[in-house]
Design a protein around this motif. Structure first.
Motif, PDB file in Angstrom:
ATOM      1  N   LYS A   1      -0.081  -0.982  -1.512  1.00 31.87           N
ATOM      2  CA  LYS A   1       0.689  -1.397  -0.338  1.00 31.87           C
ATOM      3  C   LYS A   1       0.806  -0.260   0.673  1.00 31.87           C
ATOM      4  CE  LYS A   1       5.069  -3.501   1.097  1.00 31.87           C
ATOM      5  NZ  LYS A   1       6.359  -4.071   0.633  1.00 31.87           N
ATOM      6  N   GLU A   2       1.141   0.924   0.182  1.00 30.66           N
ATOM      7  CA  GLU A   2       1.336   2.072   1.084  1.00 30.66           C
ATOM      8  C   GLU A   2       0.045   2.416   1.828  1.00 30.66           C
ATOM      9  OE1 GLU A   2       1.531   6.565   0.080  1.00 30.66           O
ATOM     10  OE2 GLU A   2       3.594   5.828  -0.089  1.00 30.66           O
ATOM     11  N   LYS A   3      -1.063   2.483   1.088  1.00 29.27           N
ATOM     12  CA  LYS A   3      -2.335   2.856   1.703  1.00 29.27           C
ATOM     13  C   LYS A   3      -2.871   1.759   2.627  1.00 29.27           C
ATOM     14  CE  LYS A   3      -2.418   6.812  -0.373  1.00 29.27           C
ATOM     15  NZ  LYS A   3      -2.161   8.058   0.396  1.00 29.27           N
ATOM     16  N   ARG A   4      -2.609   0.494   2.278  1.00 30.48           N
ATOM     17  CA  ARG A   4      -3.043  -0.610   3.153  1.00 30.48           C
ATOM     18  C   ARG A   4      -2.345  -0.502   4.498  1.00 30.48           C
ATOM     19  NH1 ARG A   4      -0.581  -4.968   4.724  1.00 30.48           N
ATOM     20  NH2 ARG A   4       1.013  -4.969   3.082  1.00 30.48           N
ATOM     21  N   ILE A   5      -1.027  -0.288   4.449  1.00 29.68           N
ATOM     22  CA  ILE A   5      -0.247  -0.188   5.684  1.00 29.68           C
ATOM     23  C   ILE A   5      -0.689   1.044   6.481  1.00 29.68           C
ATOM     24  CG2 ILE A   5       2.074   0.218   6.594  1.00 29.68           C
ATOM     25  CD1 ILE A   5       3.142  -1.436   4.231  1.00 29.68           C
ATOM     26  N   ALA A   6      -0.957   2.148   5.759  1.00 30.77           N
ATOM     27  CA  ALA A   6      -1.394   3.375   6.434  1.00 30.77           C
ATOM     28  C   ALA A   6      -2.720   3.176   7.171  1.00 30.77           C
ATOM     29  CB  ALA A   6      -1.522   4.505   5.424  1.00 30.77           C
TER      30      ALA A   6
ATOM     31  N   ILE B   1     -11.212  -4.725 -12.611  1.00 32.74           N
ATOM     32  CA  ILE B   1     -11.789  -3.380 -12.679  1.00 32.74           C
ATOM     33  C   ILE B   1     -13.071  -3.251 -11.867  1.00 32.74           C
ATOM     34  CG2 ILE B   1     -13.126  -3.858 -14.788  1.00 32.74           C
ATOM     35  CD1 ILE B   1     -12.412  -0.986 -15.670  1.00 32.74           C
ATOM     36  N   THR B   2     -13.771  -4.365 -11.709  1.00 34.71           N
ATOM     37  CA  THR B   2     -15.055  -4.307 -10.995  1.00 34.71           C
ATOM     38  C   THR B   2     -14.897  -4.075  -9.501  1.00 34.71           C
ATOM     39  OG1 THR B   2     -15.074  -6.724 -10.763  1.00 34.71           O
ATOM     40  CG2 THR B   2     -16.178  -5.797 -12.702  1.00 34.71           C
ATOM     41  N   ILE B   3     -13.713  -4.386  -8.939  1.00 36.86           N
ATOM     42  CA  ILE B   3     -13.541  -4.212  -7.498  1.00 36.86           C
ATOM     43  C   ILE B   3     -12.725  -2.959  -7.155  1.00 36.86           C
ATOM     44  CG2 ILE B   3     -13.711  -6.690  -7.065  1.00 36.86           C
ATOM     45  CD1 ILE B   3     -10.698  -6.733  -6.637  1.00 36.86           C
ATOM     46  N   LEU B   4     -12.325  -2.192  -8.180  1.00 37.56           N
ATOM     47  CA  LEU B   4     -11.527  -0.991  -7.919  1.00 37.56           C
ATOM     48  C   LEU B   4     -12.250   0.022  -7.029  1.00 37.56           C
ATOM     49  CD1 LEU B   4      -9.760  -0.339 -11.354  1.00 37.56           C
ATOM     50  CD2 LEU B   4      -8.718  -1.146  -9.234  1.00 37.56           C
ATOM     51  N   PRO B   5     -13.550   0.306  -7.258  1.00 32.98           N
ATOM     52  CA  PRO B   5     -14.232   1.253  -6.360  1.00 32.98           C
ATOM     53  C   PRO B   5     -14.230   0.790  -4.906  1.00 32.98           C
ATOM     54  CG  PRO B   5     -15.500   0.956  -8.369  1.00 32.98           C
ATOM     55  CD  PRO B   5     -14.423  -0.095  -8.384  1.00 32.98           C
ATOM     56  N   SER B   6     -14.469  -0.529  -4.681  1.00 35.57           N
ATOM     57  CA  SER B   6     -14.464  -1.064  -3.313  1.00 35.57           C
ATOM     58  C   SER B   6     -13.075  -0.982  -2.706  1.00 35.57           C
ATOM     59  CB  SER B   6     -14.944  -2.523  -3.322  1.00 35.57           C
ATOM     60  OG  SER B   6     -16.269  -2.618  -3.814  1.00 35.57           O
TER      61      SER B   6
ATOM     62  N   LEU C   1     -11.950   1.108   0.613  1.00 33.50           N
ATOM     63  CA  LEU C   1     -11.286   0.410   1.710  1.00 33.50           C
ATOM     64  C   LEU C   1      -9.981   1.111   2.099  1.00 33.50           C
ATOM     65  CD1 LEU C   1     -11.206  -2.127   3.581  1.00 33.50           C
ATOM     66  CD2 LEU C   1      -9.951  -3.285   1.738  1.00 33.50           C
ATOM     67  N   LEU C   2      -9.253   1.558   1.092  1.00 32.70           N
ATOM     68  CA  LEU C   2      -7.963   2.207   1.347  1.00 32.70           C
ATOM     69  C   LEU C   2      -8.099   3.708   1.598  1.00 32.70           C
ATOM     70  CD1 LEU C   2      -5.798   0.433  -1.409  1.00 32.70           C
ATOM     71  CD2 LEU C   2      -6.036  -0.186   1.010  1.00 32.70           C
ATOM     72  N   ARG C   3      -9.337   4.217   1.511  1.00 32.62           N
ATOM     73  CA  ARG C   3      -9.633   5.632   1.745  1.00 32.62           C
ATOM     74  C   ARG C   3      -8.871   6.561   0.782  1.00 32.62           C
ATOM     75  NH1 ARG C   3     -12.635   6.217   6.334  1.00 32.62           N
ATOM     76  NH2 ARG C   3     -12.622   4.469   7.809  1.00 32.62           N
ATOM     77  N   VAL C   4      -8.933   6.205  -0.504  1.00 34.06           N
ATOM     78  CA  VAL C   4      -8.351   7.039  -1.553  1.00 34.06           C
ATOM     79  C   VAL C   4      -9.370   7.157  -2.678  1.00 34.06           C
ATOM     80  CG1 VAL C   4      -5.964   6.408  -1.059  1.00 34.06           C
ATOM     81  CG2 VAL C   4      -7.259   5.067  -2.722  1.00 34.06           C
ATOM     82  N   ASP C   5      -9.197   8.154  -3.550  1.00 34.07           N
ATOM     83  CA  ASP C   5     -10.075   8.235  -4.713  1.00 34.07           C
ATOM     84  C   ASP C   5      -9.492   7.395  -5.842  1.00 34.07           C
ATOM     85  OD1 ASP C   5      -8.215   9.884  -6.301  1.00 34.07           O
ATOM     86  OD2 ASP C   5      -8.716  11.464  -4.873  1.00 34.07           O
ATOM     87  N   LEU C   6     -10.298   7.141  -6.841  1.00 34.14           N
ATOM     88  CA  LEU C   6      -9.858   6.278  -7.945  1.00 34.14           C
ATOM     89  C   LEU C   6      -8.696   6.883  -8.729  1.00 34.14           C
ATOM     90  CD1 LEU C   6     -13.195   4.849  -9.378  1.00 34.14           C
ATOM     91  CD2 LEU C   6     -11.284   3.551  -8.424  1.00 34.14           C
TER      92      LEU C   6
END
Length: 349
Positions: A8-13, A44-49, A53-58
């Protein structure tokens, strides 16, 4: 933070709506909504995408990053102490381990939790105390491998004391060898820079912290010198070191408990009941008056740490419990002493 909070935080950012996130990942908007509420989690398969998208590392997305601030750690530790006091050690221990599982790479959290848990063991009649001690020691070992040198050194020092207590001298020596030799201290250079730049508050705080550090170092060295004198039966020297400790505590505006503690150890080893009882009374009284750094002109630029828990009563309770249990039988000569027992009852009320 937990994964739902991070999403939520990264999406809003990033200025994205839940609909935009859903469209980018090929999922429904209600699915994203459930992720952010913690009702369900991304496949788990969409975590990298999702991370891209949120511009963070895993690691950050999965909460495997040591992202707790000092304030957040402080708040949790205060809460942990209160839980142990009100709900019992077992409940507090479970909460502490859960927190570590949530932030497994937060070495500062791990070190402080280990310290609080170990201190709390003395306050309660805990079953299977050996099992808890083993688990706490594992926490110190983990923290001793921290990339943060200060945390690693503190944890290593705790391990050294444990090994010495168990007479595991080879392990203690290995830990000592692991500690770095500090060859250069930039405090004076940094302080002088602050002074030249007219940043006097920063300079004062820096030097005041250094004064506390050096004062504690002097105090510790004197305690060791007194201990050596006692082991060599140089009683007059030991008494002299205790008197010097008292003067040093006064000179550095330190907590007067420390000077009483030195005399308490001296008279305990010498089995000097006549001097021990009065000094123990003063010592117990001082425990109820926690050292307030803001009262000293030497340290007026240092901000007191935020602590909503009454640590003085916890410390007193722990010490009284240690006196009663006397695991090492160091006070066996006082076991039936009327004045000693009355003193314990007086401060237990």
């Amino acid at each position: 933070m937990k994964i739902n909070e991070i999403i939520k935080e990264k999406r809003i950012a990033q200025g994205l709506t839940q609909e935009q996130v859903a469209e980018s990942l090929g999922v429904s908007t209600p699915a994203v909504n459930k992720w952010e509420k913690g009702i369900s989690y991304p496949d788990i398969t969409i975590l990298p995408s999702l991370a891209r998208l949120l511009r963070v590392d895993l690691n950050t997305l999965l909460s495997f990053k040591e992202d707790l601030t000092d304030i957040e750690i402080g708040h949790f530790l205060n809460k942990l102490v209160e839980i142990i006091r009100s709900e019992g050690f077992d409940i507090g221990y479970e909460k502490a381990i859960d927190k570590i599982h949530e932030y497994p790479n937060c070495d500062k959290l791990i070190l402080n939790i280990a310290t609080i848990l170990e201190g709390s063991l003395f306050m309660f009649a805990i079953e299977n105390i050996e099992d808890y001690e083993k688990d706490i020691e594992k926490l110190y070992v983990k923290a001793s491998n921290s990339s943060d040198i200060e945390i690693a050194n503190q944890a290593t020092s705790m391990l050294i004391n444990k090994y010495l207590g168990r007479e595991e001298y080879e392990k203690a020596q290995a830990c000592i060898d692991k500690l770095p030799n500090i060859t250069f201290d930039k405090t004076q250079l940094q302080g002088n820079l602050y002074i030249k730049a007219s940043e006097f508050d920063k300079a004062s705080e820096l030097f005041e912290n250094k004064l506390i550090s050096k004062g504690n170092e002097i105090f510790t060295i004197l305690r060791f010198m007194m201990e050596i004198a006692l082991k060599e039966n140089r009683n007059e020297d030991a008494k002299y070191f205790a008197e010097v400790i008292e003067k040093a505590i006064e000179l550095f505006d330190f907590w007067d408990y420390n000077s009483y503690a030195a005399y308490f150890h001296l008279y305990s080893v010498q089995k000097d009941v006549d001097n021990l009882i009065p000094i123990l009374d003063k010592m117990l009284t001082s425990m109820r008056k926690t050292w307030d750094i803001s009262n000293s002109k030497l340290y007026k630029h240092i901000k007191p740490k935020e602590n909503k828990v009454d640590s003085s009563e916890i410390f007193l309770s722990s010490f009284l419990n240690a006196l009663k249990n006397d695991k090492d039988n160091e006070l066996e000569f006082l076991r039936d002493n009327k004045e000693f027992l009355e003193l314990i009852d007086k401060y237990n009320k």
